[in-house]
Design an enzyme around this catalytic site. Structure first.
Site, PDB file in Angstrom:
ATOM      1  N   GLY A   1      32.704   5.658 -17.118  1.00  0.00           N
ATOM      2  CA  GLY A   1      31.657   6.688 -17.029  1.00  0.00           C
ATOM      3  C   GLY A   1      31.780   7.507 -15.751  1.00  0.00           C
ATOM      4  O   GLY A   1      32.607   7.220 -14.887  1.00  0.00           O
TER       5      GLY A   1
ATOM      6  N   ARG B   1      14.962  -2.774 -11.527  1.00  0.00           N
ATOM      7  CA  ARG B   1      14.469  -2.138 -10.298  1.00  0.00           C
ATOM      8  C   ARG B   1      13.058  -2.542  -9.908  1.00  0.00           C
ATOM      9  O   ARG B   1      12.763  -2.689  -8.724  1.00  0.00           O
ATOM     10  CB  ARG B   1      14.522  -0.612 -10.442  1.00  0.00           C
ATOM     11  CG  ARG B   1      15.932  -0.056 -10.409  1.00  0.00           C
ATOM     12  CD  ARG B   1      15.896   1.446 -10.628  1.00  0.00           C
ATOM     13  NE  ARG B   1      17.234   2.009 -10.731  1.00  0.00           N
ATOM     14  CZ  ARG B   1      17.509   3.124 -11.386  1.00  0.00           C
ATOM     15  NH1 ARG B   1      16.530   3.790 -12.000  1.00  0.00           N
ATOM     16  NH2 ARG B   1      18.738   3.584 -11.429  1.00  0.00           N
TER      17      ARG B   1
ATOM     18  N   CYS C   1      18.804   7.966  -8.751  1.00  0.00           N
ATOM     19  CA  CYS C   1      19.457   8.985  -7.913  1.00  0.00           C
ATOM     20  C   CYS C   1      18.459   9.868  -7.162  1.00  0.00           C
ATOM     21  O   CYS C   1      18.594  10.092  -5.961  1.00  0.00           O
ATOM     22  CB  CYS C   1      20.374   9.863  -8.762  1.00  0.00           C
ATOM     23  SG  CYS C   1      19.652  10.379 -10.342  1.00  0.00           S
TER      24      CYS C   1
ATOM     25  N   GLN D   1      17.306  19.052 -10.926  1.00  0.00           N
ATOM     26  CA  GLN D   1      18.332  18.023 -11.091  1.00  0.00           C
ATOM     27  C   GLN D   1      19.545  18.506 -11.885  1.00  0.00           C
ATOM     28  O   GLN D   1      19.424  19.252 -12.864  1.00  0.00           O
ATOM     29  CB  GLN D   1      17.699  16.787 -11.742  1.00  0.00           C
ATOM     30  CG  GLN D   1      16.816  16.030 -10.753  1.00  0.00           C
ATOM     31  CD  GLN D   1      16.161  14.791 -11.328  1.00  0.00           C
ATOM     32  OE1 GLN D   1      14.941  14.749 -11.437  1.00  0.00           O
ATOM     33  NE2 GLN D   1      16.928  13.785 -11.677  1.00  0.00           N
TER      34      GLN D   1
ATOM     35  N   GLY E   1      23.734  14.067 -13.960  1.00  0.00           N
ATOM     36  CA  GLY E   1      22.849  12.910 -13.976  1.00  0.00           C
ATOM     37  C   GLY E   1      22.655  12.341 -15.365  1.00  0.00           C
ATOM     38  O   GLY E   1      22.279  11.177 -15.533  1.00  0.00           O
TER      39      GLY E   1
ATOM     40  N   HIS F   1      21.514  16.926  -6.930  1.00  0.00           N
ATOM     41  CA  HIS F   1      20.099  17.097  -7.256  1.00  0.00           C
ATOM     42  C   HIS F   1      19.414  17.827  -6.102  1.00  0.00           C
ATOM     43  O   HIS F   1      19.580  17.445  -4.941  1.00  0.00           O
ATOM     44  CB  HIS F   1      19.410  15.739  -7.434  1.00  0.00           C
ATOM     45  CG  HIS F   1      19.774  15.031  -8.699  1.00  0.00           C
ATOM     46  ND1 HIS F   1      20.376  15.649  -9.770  1.00  0.00           N
ATOM     47  CD2 HIS F   1      19.595  13.736  -9.070  1.00  0.00           C
ATOM     48  CE1 HIS F   1      20.554  14.762 -10.742  1.00  0.00           C
ATOM     49  NE2 HIS F   1      20.103  13.603 -10.338  1.00  0.00           N
TER      50      HIS F   1
END
Lengths: 337, 337
Positions: A13, A100, A129, A156, A160, A242
């Site tokens: 990726g 997270r 990010c 952004q 992303g 971003h």
């Protein structure tokens, strides 16, 4: 010097490839490296230094003898494979949303809260990010002046959303220029020459997940669970980097020059702020600059201790791959591997 | 029904051409029309209904017998020609920055403060594009709930900088796709696949003129000279339609459904707010919709009576040409010509 066995999961990726590049750039002490991806990519070769690494799938035992596994394969894969990797003995640094907000799992930006790594139990989360670049700036401001409230709006980049999203924007752009029909597959709406005020899916409170990530992750990273902060996230037709506009209310008064000096001396932040010479950060600058770039710093006179500013960073590097590698380096330096 | 002699000054620009289109679309009661531009364009023909109008320059006496002159030729031209037009008997509706903050000159968005037209002394100012769409929404909120503070961030289209700016972005885009060198002439930086956090020039307080226009014009139009408001303006690679994120603190509490109903029933505003079905306003929507489009309306829990929302409108039409024609219509309806 000790060297380490690494695995990169999601190696094909955009972020995975960036991780491999950064490991080389920073001369990471590697003994052996495995590149892992889905079945679609299995058997492909990836160049890494003077080697050609073969992409493998995550079979049972693949993480045995791996010291650190850098994951960037999305939330579903992380939920499935991170526990396996941990069980097989690896430390996982995961770039997805899977862990997270888990209270037992550190969520770390090394410049901000490396100290949280000490309590790791073999899984460490890499923040979103758009959160990473913001907390890099908020931390020094919070320490010196205190944060009363933060309003963030994002600009952004399409990268992303992954390589397919970038390809779709470029295809749409070509179609627009040829006056051909524009097709949406990845995005629900045209993104070429358009902005989309939605990133990730919606929650019950009409905020997107991306917006709530910025709010909740920031509170966790700064250890300020009640911080007054709100966010609106917008995708714009930019490829890398971003952008964010921050409107910040500080607790104590400040002098603008002292505040700019503080930004300037903060780690891995660069102040680019000379408006009369048209100098302020641009998203294109982040293609060759890994710092968080801050500019347009000025007093907001609509409240007592207000600031407006603009910042940008490379969403694939400091916003993802670089931060993950920095976490790995930090684990090594502090004997936490 | 009475018909009127019109002049369009700056008739060959993006806004000038839009004014001519709108006069036809709205069947404006025209007796005679003059199209005026700089010497470079003199002699060119412009199609208007079944006529071909010849572009003329603003020689002495050109405004004699003109009832209404719609100016869209920039600040310098307006400063020079508006007094002449006034002297020769015309009412000037000027789209530039020349007269907006002059206390004796009305600055009007018809849906918001048409009443101010009554005191006109033959010059009327059309507000800045990004201001118009914002005050359309702020007015009903101010009336029902009161405004405590407004933070606005813009996502502005390149057409706001004129035809040359649009051409430059398209040229840069083609160059990028062919991996050729990108050249900047109009903009100081690359705008293709990039955002520029500067619109108009900088003032001593490090705000741009565009940002100060949004602050000062809003205060004048809403007749709230001390309104707490701050702005950050960013150009993004979109062709038509300015986007804005508003973070608003109201004076009184509100129910979200009542607030949405208020927006829905406000004149020439459309609420597009069904996020689960991916419905929110897009800048591309404004190519065929003259309303101010509002969506992503949701409570900001970082303060007591906070709202976040996103809005967009066509910057050349409601943000400029349409608003000017609406002012002219309003003058006629209220016998102010």
């Amino acid at each position: 010097m000790r060297k380490y066995n690494l695995a990169v999961v999601g190696a094909t990726g955009l972020v995975g490839r960036e991780i491999l590049k950064i490991l080389v750039e920073r001369d990471f002490p590697i003994k052996k490296i495995k590149v892992i991806a889905s079945e679609n990519s299995a058997g492909k070769k990836i160049e890494f230094k003077d080697q050609k690494l073969e992409v493998i799938t995550a079979t049972k035992g693949v993480f045995k003898e791996i010291d650190i596994a850098l994951f960037s394969a999305g939330t579903e894969v992380a939920k499935k494979l991170a526990p396996q990797a941990k069980k097989e003995g690896a430390i996982v640094i995961d770039n997805s949303n899977a862990f997270r907000m888990d209270k037992k799992i550190p969520l770390v930006v090394p410049e901000v809260n490396a100290v949280d790594l000490k309590i790791h139990q073999k899984i460490i989360a890499n923040p979103n990010c758009s959160t990473i670049q913001m907390v890099m700036l908020l931390k020094p401001l919070a320490q010196k002046y205190g944060l009363k409230r933060v309003v963030v709006n994002t600009y952004q980049a399409v990268s992303g959303a992954g390589k397919k999203a970038v390809d779709e924007m470029l295809e749409q752009t070509k179609a627009y220029l040829k006056e051909e029909k524009i097709e949406n597959k990845h995005f629900k709406h045209q993104i070429a020459f358009n902005a989309i005020p939605q990133i990730d899916t919606f929650m019950d409170n009409d905020y997107t997940k991306e917006e709530m990530k910025m709010i909740n992750e920031t509170r966790k990273i700064l250890a300020k669970p009640k911080l007054a902060i709100t966010a609106t996230c917008v995708r714009i037709p930019v490829i890398f980097g971003h952008g964010e506009v921050l409107n910040i209310e500080l607790k104590s008064s400040y002098k603008i020059e002292a505040l700019k000096s503080l930004i300037k001396k903060s780690p891995n932040i660069e102040l680019i702020d000379d408006p009369l010479n048209y100098r302020y950060p641009l998203q294109t600058d982040t293609e060759t600059n890994d710092n968080v770039l801050v500019g347009r710093v000025r007093r907001d006179n609509s409240l007592k201790n207000g600031i407006n500013l603009w910042l940008t960073a490379n969403n694939l590097r400091k916003g993802a791959a670089l931060n993950a590698v920095q976490i790995a380096e930090n684990l090594i330096t502090n004997n936490l591997v």
